[in-house]
Write an enzyme that holds these catalytic residues in place. Structure first.
Site, PDB file in Angstrom:
ATOM      1  N   SER A 115      26.721  49.096  41.292  1.00  0.00           N
ATOM      2  CA  SER A 115      27.735  48.067  41.053  1.00  0.00           C
ATOM      3  C   SER A 115      27.930  47.908  39.551  1.00  0.00           C
ATOM      4  O   SER A 115      27.002  48.132  38.767  1.00  0.00           O
ATOM      5  CB  SER A 115      27.241  46.746  41.628  1.00  0.00           C
ATOM      6  OG  SER A 115      27.958  45.674  41.086  1.00  0.00           O
ATOM      7  N   SER A 116      29.132  47.455  39.169  1.00  0.00           N
ATOM      8  CA  SER A 116      29.400  47.262  37.738  1.00  0.00           C
ATOM      9  C   SER A 116      28.565  46.124  37.148  1.00  0.00           C
ATOM     10  O   SER A 116      28.484  45.996  35.926  1.00  0.00           O
ATOM     11  CB  SER A 116      30.888  46.977  37.515  1.00  0.00           C
ATOM     12  OG  SER A 116      31.292  45.857  38.271  1.00  0.00           O
ATOM     13  N   CYS A 117      27.925  45.309  37.993  1.00  0.00           N
ATOM     14  CA  CYS A 117      27.126  44.204  37.441  1.00  0.00           C
ATOM     15  C   CYS A 117      25.783  44.669  36.890  1.00  0.00           C
ATOM     16  O   CYS A 117      25.015  43.855  36.390  1.00  0.00           O
ATOM     17  CB  CYS A 117      26.945  43.098  38.460  1.00  0.00           C
ATOM     18  SG  CYS A 117      25.843  43.538  39.784  1.00  0.00           S
ATOM     19  N   TYR A 144      20.572  40.967  42.022  1.00  0.00           N
ATOM     20  CA  TYR A 144      21.270  42.113  42.606  1.00  0.00           C
ATOM     21  C   TYR A 144      21.321  43.259  41.590  1.00  0.00           C
ATOM     22  O   TYR A 144      21.061  44.417  41.926  1.00  0.00           O
ATOM     23  CB  TYR A 144      22.675  41.659  42.984  1.00  0.00           C
ATOM     24  CG  TYR A 144      23.557  42.699  43.598  1.00  0.00           C
ATOM     25  CD1 TYR A 144      23.330  43.155  44.889  1.00  0.00           C
ATOM     26  CD2 TYR A 144      24.657  43.208  42.905  1.00  0.00           C
ATOM     27  CE1 TYR A 144      24.168  44.099  45.470  1.00  0.00           C
ATOM     28  CE2 TYR A 144      25.504  44.137  43.477  1.00  0.00           C
ATOM     29  CZ  TYR A 144      25.248  44.585  44.757  1.00  0.00           C
ATOM     30  OH  TYR A 144      26.080  45.514  45.332  1.00  0.00           O
ATOM     31  N   LYS A 148      19.883  47.120  41.817  1.00  0.00           N
ATOM     32  CA  LYS A 148      20.765  48.289  41.710  1.00  0.00           C
ATOM     33  C   LYS A 148      20.327  49.210  40.565  1.00  0.00           C
ATOM     34  O   LYS A 148      20.444  50.436  40.668  1.00  0.00           O
ATOM     35  CB  LYS A 148      22.220  47.842  41.535  1.00  0.00           C
ATOM     36  CG  LYS A 148      22.814  47.229  42.806  1.00  0.00           C
ATOM     37  CD  LYS A 148      22.884  48.279  43.918  1.00  0.00           C
ATOM     38  CE  LYS A 148      23.500  47.785  45.193  1.00  0.00           C
ATOM     39  NZ  LYS A 148      23.481  48.800  46.260  1.00  0.00           N
ATOM     40  N   HIS A 187      33.617  37.781  47.922  1.00  0.00           N
ATOM     41  CA  HIS A 187      34.117  38.006  46.563  1.00  0.00           C
ATOM     42  C   HIS A 187      35.472  37.331  46.419  1.00  0.00           C
ATOM     43  O   HIS A 187      36.072  36.879  47.400  1.00  0.00           O
ATOM     44  CB  HIS A 187      34.238  39.511  46.285  1.00  0.00           C
ATOM     45  CG  HIS A 187      32.913  40.183  46.138  1.00  0.00           C
ATOM     46  ND1 HIS A 187      32.338  40.897  47.161  1.00  0.00           N
ATOM     47  CD2 HIS A 187      32.042  40.242  45.105  1.00  0.00           C
ATOM     48  CE1 HIS A 187      31.171  41.370  46.755  1.00  0.00           C
ATOM     49  NE2 HIS A 187      30.961  40.988  45.510  1.00  0.00           N
TER      50      HIS A 187
HETATM   51  O1  GFB Z   1      34.319  38.170  42.981  1.00  0.00           O
HETATM   52  P1  GFB Z   1      33.347  37.181  42.467  1.00  0.00           P
HETATM   53  O2  GFB Z   1      32.683  36.305  43.486  1.00  0.00           O
HETATM   54  O3  GFB Z   1      32.173  37.884  41.696  1.00  0.00           O
HETATM   55  O4  GFB Z   1      34.071  36.223  41.419  1.00  0.00           O
HETATM   56  P2  GFB Z   1      31.889  38.520  40.240  1.00  0.00           P
HETATM   57  C1  GFB Z   1      34.895  36.706  40.403  1.00  0.00           C
HETATM   58  C2  GFB Z   1      35.534  35.570  39.642  1.00  0.00           C
HETATM   59  O5  GFB Z   1      36.490  34.914  40.495  1.00  0.00           O
HETATM   60  C3  GFB Z   1      34.590  34.463  39.169  1.00  0.00           C
HETATM   61  C4  GFB Z   1      36.330  33.518  40.434  1.00  0.00           C
HETATM   62  O6  GFB Z   1      34.984  34.046  37.879  1.00  0.00           O
HETATM   63  C5  GFB Z   1      34.824  33.341  40.182  1.00  0.00           C
HETATM   64  O7  GFB Z   1      34.534  32.056  39.664  1.00  0.00           O
HETATM   65  N1  GFB Z   1      36.843  32.891  41.650  1.00  0.00           N
HETATM   66  C6  GFB Z   1      37.928  32.078  41.742  1.00  0.00           C
HETATM   67  C7  GFB Z   1      36.321  33.008  42.901  1.00  0.00           C
HETATM   68  N2  GFB Z   1      38.105  31.622  42.977  1.00  0.00           N
HETATM   69  C8  GFB Z   1      37.123  32.208  43.740  1.00  0.00           C
HETATM   70  C9  GFB Z   1      36.796  32.112  45.122  1.00  0.00           C
HETATM   71  O8  GFB Z   1      37.425  31.420  45.917  1.00  0.00           O
HETATM   72  N3  GFB Z   1      35.734  32.864  45.547  1.00  0.00           N
HETATM   73  C10 GFB Z   1      35.000  33.645  44.691  1.00  0.00           C
HETATM   74  N4  GFB Z   1      33.980  34.366  45.174  1.00  0.00           N
HETATM   75  N5  GFB Z   1      35.275  33.712  43.356  1.00  0.00           N
HETATM   76  C11 GFB Z   1      30.124  39.732  41.625  1.00  0.00           C
HETATM   77  C12 GFB Z   1      28.618  39.777  41.606  1.00  0.00           C
HETATM   78  O9  GFB Z   1      30.457  39.077  40.472  1.00  0.00           O
HETATM   79  O10 GFB Z   1      30.709  40.994  41.578  1.00  0.00           O
HETATM   80  C13 GFB Z   1      28.077  40.806  42.509  1.00  0.00           C
HETATM   81  O11 GFB Z   1      28.122  38.491  41.872  1.00  0.00           O
HETATM   82  C14 GFB Z   1      28.826  42.119  42.465  1.00  0.00           C
HETATM   83  O12 GFB Z   1      26.733  41.020  42.185  1.00  0.00           O
HETATM   84  C15 GFB Z   1      30.305  41.913  42.503  1.00  0.00           C
HETATM   85  O13 GFB Z   1      28.489  42.831  41.318  1.00  0.00           O
HETATM   86  C16 GFB Z   1      31.076  43.194  42.343  1.00  0.00           C
HETATM   87  O14 GFB Z   1      32.861  39.602  39.903  1.00  0.00           O
HETATM   88  O15 GFB Z   1      31.761  37.463  39.208  1.00  0.00           O
END
Ligand code: GFB
Length: 323
Positions: A115-117, A144, A148, A187
């Site tokens: 993952s890119s994280c 996570y 990875k 996500h």
């Molecule tokens: O996709 P996401 O949950 O994960 O959130 P990451 C990306 C951005 O979208 C964050 C915002 O800045 C969230 O605050 N966001 C806005 C939301 N509204 C929403 C919503 O309703 N739901 C969610 N989930 N986010 C993940 C990692 O990071 O990326 C994992 O936690 C993994 O480990 C994955 O690497 C690819 O992009 O921040």
């Protein structure tokens, strides 16, 4: 660097570990479309991929030639931050069990999905593969990420000590059919599709977005990822992990506006800044992959459109019934 390899999946038994997930199911679709290899799967109710003895028994019986290791515990920013132990334990256990079993059984080629994280929170953008382990991780997903990173290192260690052809690919943020649309654990992209759809149905005046809306993210349709993974399985054989992205990013606010447009939601978009932003930006440098001759094909708007159609056909009524 000796990156170009030649390995054909034709005529091979190919185990897709994690076949029921978004990534695994996309790989299965691509392999089945080729129609020249045999897809092997381990049903979740029969094999717990965290248990070495169960994975050993499965692999000894099925004897795959190649393995796509797409099984993982995944989730969005809140799930990662909440279930720290589950994210590190499950992912480490799956990687250890599958990679070790693949070595023991003499699997010819294995591709591990990261993952890119894995990259430092403040890595220079776009992030090249060389940024790994050069700085502190983003705290919301470090559990996570550490698991990875361990997966990449496992592949490298088995290559070094045993000459195994185990490789690692690091995809950017993904979306597509079979994604998780649960509003707490998903996500951002599936969450936005569901939120906009339900707000449109209920004629809600506003949709709440988490965080400030300013973080930048890169999104790839899972069918593009699957195509890249099949390409890498046959064409890449190097100890270094390789990035898989589309080469462009946008702000979460811009993404929300795009999803609202595709879904046809015209209300207000409101930011809930009590929710975490996560890493400010993670645009990957995928030039190493592009130099091998692969390119993504699905632009973001059409990917969101087809994923929304998939959501309507497969998920929307389930959520309506549940709520
Ligand atoms: O996709 P996401 O949950 O994960 O959130 P990451 C990306 C951005 O979208 C964050 C915002 O800045 C969230 O605050 N966001 C806005 C939301 N509204 C929403 C919503 O309703 N739901 C969610 N989930 N986010 C993940 C990692 O990071 O990326 C994992 O936690 C993994 O480990 C994955 O690497 C690819 O992009 O921040």
């Amino acid at each position: 660097m000796s990156v170009v390899a030649s390995y054909s999946l034709a005529g091979k038994r190919v185990w897709v570990a994690g076949h029921a997930g978004m990534v695994g199911s996309a790989i299965v679709r691509k392999l089945e479309a080729r129609n020249d290899c045999e897809v092997v799967i381990a049903r979740r109710d029969r094999v717990d991929l965290r248990q070495q003895n169960q994975v050993d028994a499965f692999i000894d019986k099925e004897k795959p030639d190649a393995v796509f290791l797409a099984a993982a515990k995944v989730g969005g920013i809140l799930a990662n931050a909440t279930y720290s132990a589950d994210f590190i334990y499950d992912n480490l256990a799956i990687e250890l069990a599958v990679i070790h079993a693949a070595h023991r059984c003499g699997v010819e080629k294995l591709l591990f999905l990261g993952s890119s994280c894995i990259y430092p929170k403040h890595a220079p953008q776009p992030i090249s593969e060389d940024s790994l382990l050069t700085g502190p991780l983003e705290p919301t997903n470090e559990w996570y990420a550490v698991a990875k990173i361990a997966g990449i290192k496992l592949c490298q260690a088995y290559r070094l000590q045993h000459g195994r052809h185990f490789i690692s690919a690091m995809p950017t943020n993904l979306y597509g059919p079979n994604d998780n649309f649960d509003l707490q654990s998903s996500h951002v992209l599936p969450a936005l599709i569901r939120k906009m759809h339900e707000a449109k149905q209920r004629r809600s005046p506003e949709v709440v977005l988490w965080g400030s809306g300013t973080p930048l993210r890169e999104f790839m349709h899972v069918d593009d990822l699957a195509s890249a993974l099949l390409f890498l399985m046959e064409r890449y054989d190097d100890p270094s992990h390789i990035n898989v992205g589309v080469g462009a990013d946008l702000s979460i606010r811009a993404l929300a506006e795009l999803v609202a447009d595709v879904v046809g939601y015209t209300g207000e978009l409101v930011q809930d800044t009590s929710k975490p932003d996560g890493t400010p930006r993670k645009l990957m440098d995928s030039s190493r992959l592009y130099a091998l001759g692969w390119r993504p094909e699905i632009d973001l708007r059409s990917g969101i459109k087809s994923t929304y159609a998939w959501y309507l056909a497969n998920e929307a009524s389930r959520h309506t019934l549940a709520s």
